[in-house]
Design a protein around this motif. Structure first.
Motif, PDB file in Angstrom:
ATOM      1  N   GLN A 128     -34.457  32.629 -41.744  1.00 19.48           N
ATOM      2  CA  GLN A 128     -34.538  33.984 -41.175  1.00 19.48           C
ATOM      3  C   GLN A 128     -35.473  33.985 -39.966  1.00 19.48           C
ATOM      4  N   PRO A 129     -35.208  34.858 -38.969  1.00 18.08           N
ATOM      5  CA  PRO A 129     -36.154  34.980 -37.854  1.00 18.08           C
ATOM      6  C   PRO A 129     -37.381  35.774 -38.292  1.00 18.08           C
ATOM      7  N   LEU A 130     -38.457  35.638 -37.572  1.00 19.82           N
ATOM      8  CA  LEU A 130     -39.612  36.510 -37.803  1.00 19.82           C
ATOM      9  C   LEU A 130     -39.925  37.159 -36.466  1.00 19.82           C
ATOM     10  N   ASP A 131     -39.449  38.389 -36.265  1.00 18.89           N
ATOM     11  CA  ASP A 131     -39.817  39.066 -35.028  1.00 18.89           C
ATOM     12  C   ASP A 131     -41.044  39.896 -35.312  1.00 18.89           C
ATOM     13  N   PHE A 132     -41.872  40.060 -34.295  1.00 15.85           N
ATOM     14  CA  PHE A 132     -43.120  40.803 -34.469  1.00 15.85           C
ATOM     15  C   PHE A 132     -43.473  41.463 -33.146  1.00 15.85           C
ATOM     16  N   ILE A 133     -44.346  42.449 -33.212  1.00 11.65           N
ATOM     17  CA  ILE A 133     -44.868  43.097 -32.010  1.00 11.65           C
ATOM     18  C   ILE A 133     -46.214  42.445 -31.725  1.00 11.65           C
ATOM     19  N   PRO A 134     -46.462  41.981 -30.484  1.00  9.03           N
ATOM     20  CA  PRO A 134     -47.757  41.362 -30.187  1.00  9.03           C
ATOM     21  C   PRO A 134     -48.912  42.274 -30.628  1.00  9.03           C
ATOM     22  N   GLY A 135     -49.866  41.681 -31.343  1.00 17.47           N
ATOM     23  CA  GLY A 135     -50.967  42.442 -31.922  1.00 17.47           C
ATOM     24  C   GLY A 135     -50.876  42.520 -33.438  1.00 17.47           C
ATOM     25  N   GLN A 136     -49.675  42.202 -33.995  1.00 13.69           N
ATOM     26  CA  GLN A 136     -49.520  42.252 -35.444  1.00 13.69           C
ATOM     27  C   GLN A 136     -50.047  40.976 -36.105  1.00 13.69           C
ATOM     28  N   PHE A 137     -50.123  41.033 -37.456  1.00 11.97           N
ATOM     29  CA  PHE A 137     -50.633  39.888 -38.214  1.00 11.97           C
ATOM     30  C   PHE A 137     -49.702  39.578 -39.381  1.00 11.97           C
ATOM     31  N   VAL A 138     -49.865  38.370 -39.923  1.00 18.72           N
ATOM     32  CA  VAL A 138     -49.183  37.994 -41.165  1.00 18.72           C
ATOM     33  C   VAL A 138     -50.237  37.795 -42.243  1.00 18.72           C
ATOM     34  N   THR A 178     -48.817  33.792 -31.128  1.00 25.17           N
ATOM     35  CA  THR A 178     -47.630  33.270 -30.446  1.00 25.17           C
ATOM     36  C   THR A 178     -47.354  34.000 -29.135  1.00 25.17           C
ATOM     37  N   MET A 179     -47.205  33.248 -28.056  1.00 23.20           N
ATOM     38  CA  MET A 179     -46.748  33.830 -26.782  1.00 23.20           C
ATOM     39  C   MET A 179     -45.233  33.698 -26.736  1.00 23.20           C
ATOM     40  N   HIS A 180     -44.537  34.831 -26.894  1.00 26.19           N
ATOM     41  CA  HIS A 180     -43.080  34.807 -27.004  1.00 26.19           C
ATOM     42  C   HIS A 180     -42.490  35.933 -26.172  1.00 26.19           C
ATOM     43  N   ASP A 181     -41.429  35.629 -25.448  1.00 23.63           N
ATOM     44  CA  ASP A 181     -40.734  36.644 -24.662  1.00 23.63           C
ATOM     45  C   ASP A 181     -39.737  37.364 -25.575  1.00 23.63           C
ATOM     46  N   HIS A 182     -40.108  38.565 -26.009  1.00 19.56           N
ATOM     47  CA  HIS A 182     -39.302  39.278 -26.999  1.00 19.56           C
ATOM     48  C   HIS A 182     -37.969  39.777 -26.453  1.00 19.56           C
ATOM     49  N   ALA A 183     -37.833  39.786 -25.133  1.00 17.08           N
ATOM     50  CA  ALA A 183     -36.547  40.176 -24.549  1.00 17.08           C
ATOM     51  C   ALA A 183     -35.465  39.157 -24.912  1.00 17.08           C
ATOM     52  N   MET A 184     -35.893  37.950 -25.270  1.00 19.52           N
ATOM     53  CA  MET A 184     -34.945  36.884 -25.588  1.00 19.52           C
ATOM     54  C   MET A 184     -34.538  36.895 -27.066  1.00 19.52           C
ATOM     55  N   GLY A 185     -35.044  37.866 -27.829  1.00 26.50           N
ATOM     56  CA  GLY A 185     -34.702  37.923 -29.257  1.00 26.50           C
ATOM     57  C   GLY A 185     -35.837  37.400 -30.111  1.00 26.50           C
ATOM     58  N   PRO A 186     -35.635  37.382 -31.430  1.00 31.05           N
ATOM     59  CA  PRO A 186     -36.707  36.967 -32.340  1.00 31.05           C
ATOM     60  C   PRO A 186     -37.174  35.540 -32.057  1.00 31.05           C
ATOM     61  N   GLY A 187     -38.450  35.312 -32.299  1.00 32.66           N
ATOM     62  CA  GLY A 187     -39.017  33.990 -32.032  1.00 32.66           C
ATOM     63  C   GLY A 187     -38.881  33.052 -33.211  1.00 32.66           C
ATOM     64  N   GLU A 188     -39.176  31.794 -32.970  1.00 31.34           N
ATOM     65  CA  GLU A 188     -39.130  30.778 -34.017  1.00 31.34           C
ATOM     66  C   GLU A 188     -40.537  30.455 -34.513  1.00 31.34           C
ATOM     67  N   ALA A 189     -41.442  30.211 -33.579  1.00 32.45           N
ATOM     68  CA  ALA A 189     -42.777  29.748 -33.961  1.00 32.45           C
ATOM     69  C   ALA A 189     -43.660  30.903 -34.439  1.00 32.45           C
ATOM     70  N   ILE A 190     -44.512  30.582 -35.381  1.00 36.34           N
ATOM     71  CA  ILE A 190     -45.518  31.526 -35.862  1.00 36.34           C
ATOM     72  C   ILE A 190     -46.852  30.811 -35.711  1.00 36.34           C
ATOM     73  N   GLY A 239     -45.106  39.748 -44.046  1.00 36.74           N
ATOM     74  CA  GLY A 239     -45.390  40.471 -42.808  1.00 36.74           C
ATOM     75  C   GLY A 239     -44.158  40.490 -41.908  1.00 36.74           C
ATOM     76  N   PRO A 240     -44.362  40.853 -40.641  1.00 38.56           N
ATOM     77  CA  PRO A 240     -45.641  41.166 -40.000  1.00 38.56           C
ATOM     78  C   PRO A 240     -46.127  42.581 -40.322  1.00 38.56           C
ATOM     79  N   TYR A 241     -47.445  42.765 -40.170  1.00 41.10           N
ATOM     80  CA  TYR A 241     -48.086  44.053 -40.436  1.00 41.10           C
ATOM     81  C   TYR A 241     -48.950  44.455 -39.227  1.00 41.10           C
ATOM     82  N   GLY A 242     -49.370  45.726 -39.232  1.00 43.76           N
ATOM     83  CA  GLY A 242     -50.409  46.148 -38.289  1.00 43.76           C
ATOM     84  C   GLY A 242     -49.904  46.968 -37.127  1.00 43.76           C
ATOM     85  N   ARG A 243     -50.820  47.766 -36.592  1.00 45.12           N
ATOM     86  CA  ARG A 243     -50.494  48.648 -35.464  1.00 45.12           C
ATOM     87  C   ARG A 243     -51.423  48.401 -34.271  1.00 45.12           C
TER      88      ARG A 243
END
Length: 250
Positions: free
Chosen positions: A31-41, A61-73, A102-106
């Protein structure tokens, strides 16, 4: 609602500082793990006596979310003497698994923000969510000319985790200023933006403004409280001061 846990497999690790390790995982259930930068696991494990426990780690993780969910955590783990999580991570080899949720947090950048400048303030591993925010900050600079000042507090040069990432980003983005603040020992050949002292004391130099600024505070609870008071005294409304405290536990 039951917490859904998933396996993470360690794919790479390196020491960032004498007591901080960078760990890169891949989600191991397809499964992918998409997250909003600033969140935690949260990482779930057991104490030696079998009692379940968990620890929270901001995603670096520095990930370009426009490209879809990331792989690395990616996370940064501070080693605490005698700590149960420290023992868990110290014993981990590449290919081994842990359980996470997760991911969690605001503690995230808010799409509706219209501020002129972000003041990002962190100490220790409290800097990790700002690393994850870099791709989005680059977009905001391009879209609406926002300025960013990142104040990073640590004691000595060898504790400046992810410093090379922030320096490289500052070089590529004129609207981004990276200000390392050293409380004990300065680098031998300091960059012009290096400061001596605590981040909450250096903050005044950047003239926090109620009109133009939104601030983020992450890391040591004493720093978060002290910087919060400085920003409030400068007139920033409380909703424009976003906080996350890191409390180390055994």
């Amino acid at each position: 609602m039951a917490i859904v846990q998933f396996p993470l497999r360690l794919v790479a690790s390196r020491m960032l500082a004498p007591t901080v390790r960078h760990l890169a995982f891949a989600r191991d259930d397809g499964q992918p793990l998409d997250f909003i930068p600033g969140q935690f696991v949260q990482v779930h494990f057991n104490y030696p006596d079998g009692t379940p426990t968990k620890r929270s780690y901001s995603l670096a993780t520095m990930h370009d979310h426009a490209m879809g969910p990331g792989e690395a955590i990616e996370i940064a783990v501070s080693y605490v003497a005698g700590g149960a999580a420290t023992a868990l991570f110290e014993a981990m080899d590449e290919g081994q698994q842990i359980q996470a949720s997760g991911p969690y947090g605001r503690f995230c950048l808010v799409p509706a923000d219209t501020n002129r400048r972000y003041l990002l303030i962190g100490t220790g591993t409290g800097i990790t969510p700002y690393r994850a925010m870099l791709p989005r900050l680059a977009e905001l600079m391009a879209e609406r000319g926002v300025e960013v000042v990142l104040l990073f507090g640590c004691r000595k040069p060898e504790e400046l985790i992810y410093g090379e990432d922030f320096y490289a980003f500052a070089q590529a983005h004129p609207n981004f200023r990276f200000v390392p603040c050293f409380s004990r020992e300065l680098p031998a050949d300091p960059h012009p933006d290096v400061r001596q002292g605590y981040v909450q004391d250096v903050l005044a130099e950047f003239a926090p403004s109620a009109e133009g600024d939104i601030a983020y505070l992450c890391g040591n609870p004493n720093m978060v409280d002290a910087a919060f008071e400085v920003l409030k005294a400068a007139g920033l409304p409380v909703p424009h001061i976003r906080r996350e405290k890191y409390v180390s536990s055994k």
